[in-house]
Design a protein around this motif. Structure first.
Motif, PDB file in Angstrom:
ATOM      1  N   ASP A  46       0.818  -1.219   0.000  1.00 24.48           N
ATOM      2  CA  ASP A  46       0.000   0.000   0.000  1.00 24.48           C
ATOM      3  C   ASP A  46       0.846   1.261   0.000  1.00 24.48           C
ATOM      4  O   ASP A  46       0.417   2.287   0.509  1.00 24.48           O
ATOM      5  CB  ASP A  46      -0.931  -0.015   1.217  1.00 24.48           C
ATOM      6  CG  ASP A  46      -0.146  -0.041   2.521  1.00 24.48           C
ATOM      7  OD1 ASP A  46       1.095  -0.143   2.464  1.00 24.48           O
ATOM      8  OD2 ASP A  46      -0.772   0.028   3.582  1.00 24.48           O
ATOM      9  N   THR A  47       2.029   1.198  -0.595  1.00 25.48           N
ATOM     10  CA  THR A  47       2.942   2.324  -0.436  1.00 25.48           C
ATOM     11  C   THR A  47       3.102   3.164  -1.693  1.00 25.48           C
ATOM     12  O   THR A  47       3.827   4.148  -1.672  1.00 25.48           O
ATOM     13  CB  THR A  47       4.348   1.809  -0.070  1.00 25.48           C
ATOM     14  OG1 THR A  47       4.826   1.008  -1.169  1.00 25.48           O
ATOM     15  CG2 THR A  47       4.297   0.961   1.180  1.00 25.48           C
ATOM     16  N   TYR A 104       7.747   4.981   0.280  1.00 24.70           N
ATOM     17  CA  TYR A 104       8.385   5.784   1.324  1.00 24.70           C
ATOM     18  C   TYR A 104       8.465   5.019   2.645  1.00 24.70           C
ATOM     19  O   TYR A 104       7.498   4.422   3.099  1.00 24.70           O
ATOM     20  CB  TYR A 104       7.583   7.078   1.561  1.00 24.70           C
ATOM     21  CG  TYR A 104       7.950   8.229   0.642  1.00 24.70           C
ATOM     22  CD1 TYR A 104       8.704   8.039  -0.510  1.00 24.70           C
ATOM     23  CD2 TYR A 104       7.532   9.524   0.944  1.00 24.70           C
ATOM     24  CE1 TYR A 104       9.029   9.094  -1.337  1.00 24.70           C
ATOM     25  CE2 TYR A 104       7.851  10.593   0.112  1.00 24.70           C
ATOM     26  CZ  TYR A 104       8.600  10.378  -1.024  1.00 24.70           C
ATOM     27  OH  TYR A 104       8.923  11.429  -1.841  1.00 24.70           O
ATOM     28  N   ALA A 105       9.649   5.065   3.268  1.00 24.80           N
ATOM     29  CA  ALA A 105       9.785   4.585   4.639  1.00 24.80           C
ATOM     30  C   ALA A 105       9.242   5.691   5.557  1.00 24.80           C
ATOM     31  O   ALA A 105       9.299   6.863   5.184  1.00 24.80           O
ATOM     32  CB  ALA A 105      11.251   4.316   4.945  1.00 24.80           C
ATOM     33  N   PRO A 106       8.719   5.353   6.720  1.00 25.61           N
ATOM     34  CA  PRO A 106       8.640   4.024   7.317  1.00 25.61           C
ATOM     35  C   PRO A 106       7.418   3.203   6.903  1.00 25.61           C
ATOM     36  O   PRO A 106       7.330   2.052   7.306  1.00 25.61           O
ATOM     37  CB  PRO A 106       8.599   4.320   8.818  1.00 25.61           C
ATOM     38  CG  PRO A 106       8.129   5.715   8.962  1.00 25.61           C
ATOM     39  CD  PRO A 106       8.349   6.422   7.670  1.00 25.61           C
ATOM     40  N   LEU A 107       6.520   3.783   6.103  1.00 25.47           N
ATOM     41  CA  LEU A 107       5.329   3.022   5.710  1.00 25.47           C
ATOM     42  C   LEU A 107       5.734   1.703   5.049  1.00 25.47           C
ATOM     43  O   LEU A 107       5.165   0.652   5.328  1.00 25.47           O
ATOM     44  CB  LEU A 107       4.470   3.861   4.754  1.00 25.47           C
ATOM     45  CG  LEU A 107       3.143   3.242   4.301  1.00 25.47           C
ATOM     46  CD1 LEU A 107       2.193   3.079   5.466  1.00 25.47           C
ATOM     47  CD2 LEU A 107       2.488   4.095   3.208  1.00 25.47           C
ATOM     48  N   GLN A 165       6.852  -1.053   7.235  1.00 24.00           N
ATOM     49  CA  GLN A 165       5.781  -1.697   8.013  1.00 24.00           C
ATOM     50  C   GLN A 165       4.794  -2.475   7.144  1.00 24.00           C
ATOM     51  O   GLN A 165       3.905  -3.131   7.671  1.00 24.00           O
ATOM     52  CB  GLN A 165       5.005  -0.614   8.787  1.00 24.00           C
ATOM     53  CG  GLN A 165       5.869   0.148   9.766  1.00 24.00           C
ATOM     54  CD  GLN A 165       5.178   1.391  10.297  1.00 24.00           C
ATOM     55  OE1 GLN A 165       3.992   1.587  10.092  1.00 24.00           O
ATOM     56  NE2 GLN A 165       5.947   2.230  10.981  1.00 24.00           N
ATOM     57  N   PRO A 213      13.170   6.223  13.215  1.00 22.61           N
ATOM     58  CA  PRO A 213      13.584   7.374  14.014  1.00 22.61           C
ATOM     59  C   PRO A 213      13.714   7.039  15.494  1.00 22.61           C
ATOM     60  O   PRO A 213      14.553   7.617  16.178  1.00 22.61           O
ATOM     61  CB  PRO A 213      12.471   8.400  13.772  1.00 22.61           C
ATOM     62  CG  PRO A 213      11.303   7.612  13.304  1.00 22.61           C
ATOM     63  CD  PRO A 213      11.845   6.410  12.604  1.00 22.61           C
ATOM     64  N   PRO A 268      13.622   8.899   8.386  1.00 19.81           N
ATOM     65  CA  PRO A 268      12.737   8.659   7.243  1.00 19.81           C
ATOM     66  C   PRO A 268      13.118   9.498   6.022  1.00 19.81           C
ATOM     67  O   PRO A 268      12.933   9.054   4.889  1.00 19.81           O
ATOM     68  CB  PRO A 268      11.359   9.064   7.764  1.00 19.81           C
ATOM     69  CG  PRO A 268      11.448   8.948   9.247  1.00 19.81           C
ATOM     70  CD  PRO A 268      12.866   9.292   9.584  1.00 19.81           C
ATOM     71  N   LEU A 269      13.662  10.699   6.243  1.00 17.21           N
ATOM     72  CA  LEU A 269      14.023  11.537   5.097  1.00 17.21           C
ATOM     73  C   LEU A 269      15.192  10.956   4.314  1.00 17.21           C
ATOM     74  O   LEU A 269      15.330  11.206   3.116  1.00 17.21           O
ATOM     75  CB  LEU A 269      14.387  12.953   5.553  1.00 17.21           C
ATOM     76  CG  LEU A 269      13.216  13.871   5.901  1.00 17.21           C
ATOM     77  CD1 LEU A 269      13.717  15.308   6.009  1.00 17.21           C
ATOM     78  CD2 LEU A 269      12.110  13.782   4.879  1.00 17.21           C
ATOM     79  N   GLN A 319      14.003   9.157   1.326  1.00 19.38           N
ATOM     80  CA  GLN A 319      13.553   9.979   0.199  1.00 19.38           C
ATOM     81  C   GLN A 319      14.738  10.503  -0.607  1.00 19.38           C
ATOM     82  O   GLN A 319      14.686  10.549  -1.832  1.00 19.38           O
ATOM     83  CB  GLN A 319      12.693  11.140   0.708  1.00 19.38           C
ATOM     84  CG  GLN A 319      11.401  10.634   1.327  1.00 19.38           C
ATOM     85  CD  GLN A 319      10.544  11.760   1.878  1.00 19.38           C
ATOM     86  OE1 GLN A 319      10.531  12.869   1.359  1.00 19.38           O
ATOM     87  NE2 GLN A 319       9.824  11.472   2.946  1.00 19.38           N
TER      88      GLN A 319
END
Lengths: 249, 608
Positions: free
Chosen positions: B196-197, B202-205, B208, B292, B298-299, B302
């Motif tokens: 579902d990303t 993108y992390a952290p989605l 998980q 984090p 998380p950045l 990106q």
């Protein structure tokens, strides 16, 4: 056709293309000016952003119309080509190339300076807030805390008009994005980080009258992403104080 | 047969790798079986097993151990299912595979537009919608980075430079045979319930997400391997395999565009491999790159992701620029106007593309001080991009224009990219971007660039080189119907999306506010119209390949080398190495000859 005549014919085409370009640009600018591009805007930031958009629109029209007119004229004029008839072996044209390079470079530098840098500088001016609000995002909810009074709300963000407001934005699970379309502000909520953005609301209103007045999550955060929004209500300063005190006490 | 061997090899590789991973896990005191970490580790073994089984062992690796390699016996259609090293076979393998993926991803788009046709949940829930949207985006990105380069970079470039094959034919076959595992990983992801990303993951989605997300990471990683291997091959081929006299300034502009694309791909694809690897390690090995709470960022994801994924936009569009300029010259019967400016534009875009990645991150929470530099570098890229238009317009002017199907697609690229490019100037402006980031304005913008530019270019190239590749002609009438249908459908779908975005519709949502319903309904109708246009193409493509009339060697009157040899070309392309005498744009100059193919001393007249 003799060389002279074909040169004359060519000049006529060039002049006609130029005239068409002017006409297309004028018509395009009129159309652009006549259309209301922006949804309901209710903040100082919305004015800056919409102005930047409008200026870019004005600058785009002659560029788009030049490409379409020159290309269109060339296609109409050259139509009906056949496989064994070549065009003239023109490989370069100093004035056309030179003019193009200079003009497009100047245009690129112009948009960097304004509305680019100038718009950013405007957004960054007035860095001292009258009011700070903590915004916390978690799947799939917005929680607003007013540190001065300790008041915490969900479901609606209440703001005073004409006050410089700073949002301190945080998240604990994944990245979200704090977006209020009517204010033209958007800032990601990043786990492990406090991000900030500022706004000065300039019009009263609430979500029921203008659905741009909402906090909407703008960064994909999972199954509840589309529904992760709450209404925004902008009230007078007196109403705001009353609201804050009434609820806080 | 070799595919079966590959599958067995892959399965064996998985078992060996899984055993090793389980041993490592047990020795570290953990539970031996855990699907994600075991699969992630075993994937590399499965990949190796697949490659060895599919042909690397029989035709190549045996020789490393002093054994005789197996004789290559496949002929006819079977060559396309085998580990064939002919660049022309590999080009067609790429074309068919990625067209297939394009239509599959297009069906996902139809499902998305069906769901978005009305307000509320209609046919799928938000969870399924996210999975469909993610798979659509991922597969389309794969198509856009690999289809044109893989198909025509392989098929046409060696012939255009007068070579008999690529520099590393076996490596070339390997780069193609890395693609089926990508399809397997995508299928596994789909069967595991998807992820579902979005394609950006993108992390952290993404860390998980369910196990489907892991297969997305493995698919992207594997496609990256394929791209790097293919890119190295193209760079080396163009540098070392050019025929005598094929100087840098005589190279067809399409060769330049593929060359520059391959450099980008070679340099930057490693970053997407890295981004995927870091997510996989965070998921399975307990690393904390993006966590984090444990000191990760998380950045960081990106930045690493966009190191690749912005240059990737140019990997998608530069080949289309090359095709467009090639076609415009051919179908105006004029030399390419401002050739050196076009080459300079490609090199300028290549250089600038390395320093614009953070314009995807203006609202991400990165340092405020980074906004101005990235605003400036991004706006500057409009200068070299504009030069492409300069060269196209200069060539069109005074041209004797033939509106053949490939030409229509080239003009389509110019029109669509004009809109895609100009709206890019808007999005590079930080104040405007803050509002429009992550809305349908962005969705419209990148579809104008990638679909309206890159994929229109892919179809133009397909119509143009189809007679060369198959020896048969496609139906001209059906081609024209397809073009206009697709062009109208495309603009009817994506032009209103700009308005939707400005009205506040954010992207990647299965639902939206009720007042946007009528515009969304219109967009969906446009989308279905666009979708059906490909039925015509498919029919034309398949029918013409089987039954189309025989094509002459040079149906378009082009001067580049591939048109001076029979359709389809013989195994090693040329009977003797060609001698290149001038650039391939000698239109209007009766004395100009691009190349001497007979090498008998006398300059042969190139057939027109």
């Amino acid at each position: 056709m003799s060389g002279d005549e074909s040169k004359k014919a060519n000049t006529r085409w060039v002049v006609m293309t130029g005239l068409l370009w002017v006409v297309a640009t004028v018509l395009g600018e009129l159309a652009v000016a006549a259309i209301e591009w922006h949804p309901f805007g209710a903040s100082r930031e919305a004015r800056i952003t919409d102005d930047a958009f409008d200026l870019l629109m004005v600058l785009s029209v002659p560029v788009i119309s030049f490409v379409l007119v020159m290309g269109g004229v060339a296609l109409v004029r050259g139509r009906g080509g056949v496989i064994d008839e070549d065009g003239p072996p023109v490989r370069s044209h100093r004035l056309f190339i030179g003019g193009w390079v200079v003009l497009t470079s100047a245009l690129a530098v112009l948009v960097i300076i304004t509305p680019g840098f100038s718009g950013l500088d405007e957004l960054r001016a007035e860095p001292v807030p009258d009011l700070v609000i903590d915004v916390h995002a978690e799947r799939w909810n917005w929680v607003y805390t007013y540190p001065e009074s300790g008041r915490e709300t969900q479901g609606e963000l209440v703001l005073p008009v004409d006050q410089r407001i700073m949002f301190r934005i945080s998240s604990t699970d994944v990245i979200h994005s704090f977006w209020i379309p009517a204010f033209r502000i958007k800032q990601d909520a990043v786990p492990g980080q406090i991000t900030t953005t500022m706004v000065t609301p300039e019009a009263l209103g609430e979500f029921d009258n203008a659905d741009e007045l909402r906090v909407q999550c703008a960064e994909l955060c999972g199954v509840g992403h589309a529904r992760m929004w709450t209404g925004v209500r902008v009230v007078t300063e007196a109403e705001f104080e009353e609201w804050l005190a009434g609820a806080g006490g | 047969m070799n595919i079966l061997r590959g599958l067995v090899g892959g399965a064996l590789g998985y078992v060996v790798g899984a055993g090793l991973m389980m041993a490592i896990r047990s020795s570290a005191g953990g539970r031996a079986w855990e699907v994600e970490s075991v699969t992630a580790g075993a994937w590399l073994f499965a990949l190796s097993g697949w490659l060895l089984g599919v042909g690397v062992w029989r035709y190549w690796a045996r020789g490393w151990f002093g054994r005789d390699v197996a004789p290559y016996t496949a002929t006819g259609g079977r060559r396309y299912l085998d580990f064939d090293t002919d660049h022309k076979v590999i080009g067609i393998q790429y074309l068919v595979t990625f067209l297939g993926m394009f239509f599959m991803a297009g069906l996902f788009a139809m499902l998305m537009r069906w769901e978005l046709m009305g307000n509320g949940e209609d046919i799928v829930g938000p969870d399924q919608y996210n999975s469909i949207m993610s798979l659509h985006g991922t597969m389309m990105v794969f198509v856009a980075v690999a289809a044109t380069v893989g198909a025509f970079g392989n098929y046409v470039v060696p012939i255009m430079i007068g070579a008999d094959d690529m520099a590393f034919p076996k490596l070339n076959a390997m780069s193609y045979w890395l693609v089926p595992p990508v399809l397997i990983a995508l299928t596994a992801s789909f069967l595991a319930g998807g992820y579902d990303t979005g394609w950006t993951g993108y992390a952290p989605l993404s860390v998980q997400s369910d196990v489907g997300g892991l297969f997305f990471n493995l698919a992207f990683f594997t496609l990256g391997l394929s791209s790097i291997v293919g890119a190295i091959n193209i760079v080396v081929t163009v540098v070392t395999m050019r025929a005598e006299g094929m100087t840098w300034t005589r190279m067809p502009i399409f060769v330049w565009s593929i060359f520059v694309t391959a450099i980008l791909s070679f340099i930057f694809t490693q970053f997407i491999g890295l981004a995927m690897l870091m997510v996989v390690l965070d998921r399975t090995a307990g690393t904390i790159f993006f966590d984090p709470a444990a000191g990760g960022s998380p950045l960081l994801y990106q930045h690493v992701f966009w190191f690749y994924s912005h240059p990737a936009v140019y990997i998608m569009i530069l080949p289309a620029f090359g095709i467009t300029l090639e076609l415009v010259s051919t179908f105006t019967r004029k030399p390419l106007f401002g050739y050196k400016w076009a080459v300079g534009a490609l090199l300028g875009i290549m250089s600038l593309s390395a320093v614009v990645w953070a314009h995807h991150m203006f609202t991400s929470g990165m340092a405020e001080a980074l906004r101005k530099p990235f605003l400036a570098s991004t706006e500057l890229i409009s200068i070299p991009t504009g030069l492409i238009f300069l060269c196209a317009l200069g060539t069109l002017w005074l041209g004797k224009i033939r509106f053949e199907v490939p030409m229509l697609f080239a003009l389509g690229v110019l029109f669509n990219f004009l809109i895609g490019g100009i709206t890019g100037v808007f999005l590079a402006d930080v104040p405007v971007d803050i509002q429009l980031q992550d809305t349908y304005f962005v969705v419209a913008h990148f579809h104008y660039v990638i679909l309206g530019g890159g994929i229109f270019g892919l179809f133009g190239a397909t119509y143009y080189w189809f007679p060369k590749m198959t020896g048969r002609s496609m139906s001209d009438r059906l081609g024209k119907v397809h073009f206009w249908w697709m062009m109208i459908g495309f603009n009817a779908t994506f032009l209103p999306m700009f308005i939707l975005g400005m009205q506040g519709m954010n992207r990647r949502v299965a639902d939206y506010s009720p007042d946007l319903e009528s515009a969304n309904f219109a967009v969906s109708m446009g989308g279905f119209f666009l979708g059906t246009s490909f039925v015509i193409f498919l029919f034309n493509f398949i029918w013409s390949w089987a039954r189309g009339p025989a094509a002459p060697a040079d149906p378009w009157g082009s001067l580049t080398l591939e048109w001076q040899i029979p359709s389809p070309p013989p195994h090693e392309n040329f009977t003797s190495p060609p001698l290149v005498l001038s650039d391939p744009y000698g239109y209007g100059d009766p004395d100009s000859v691009h190349a001497d193919l007979a090498r008998d001393g006398a300059k042969t007249v190139v057939e027109k």
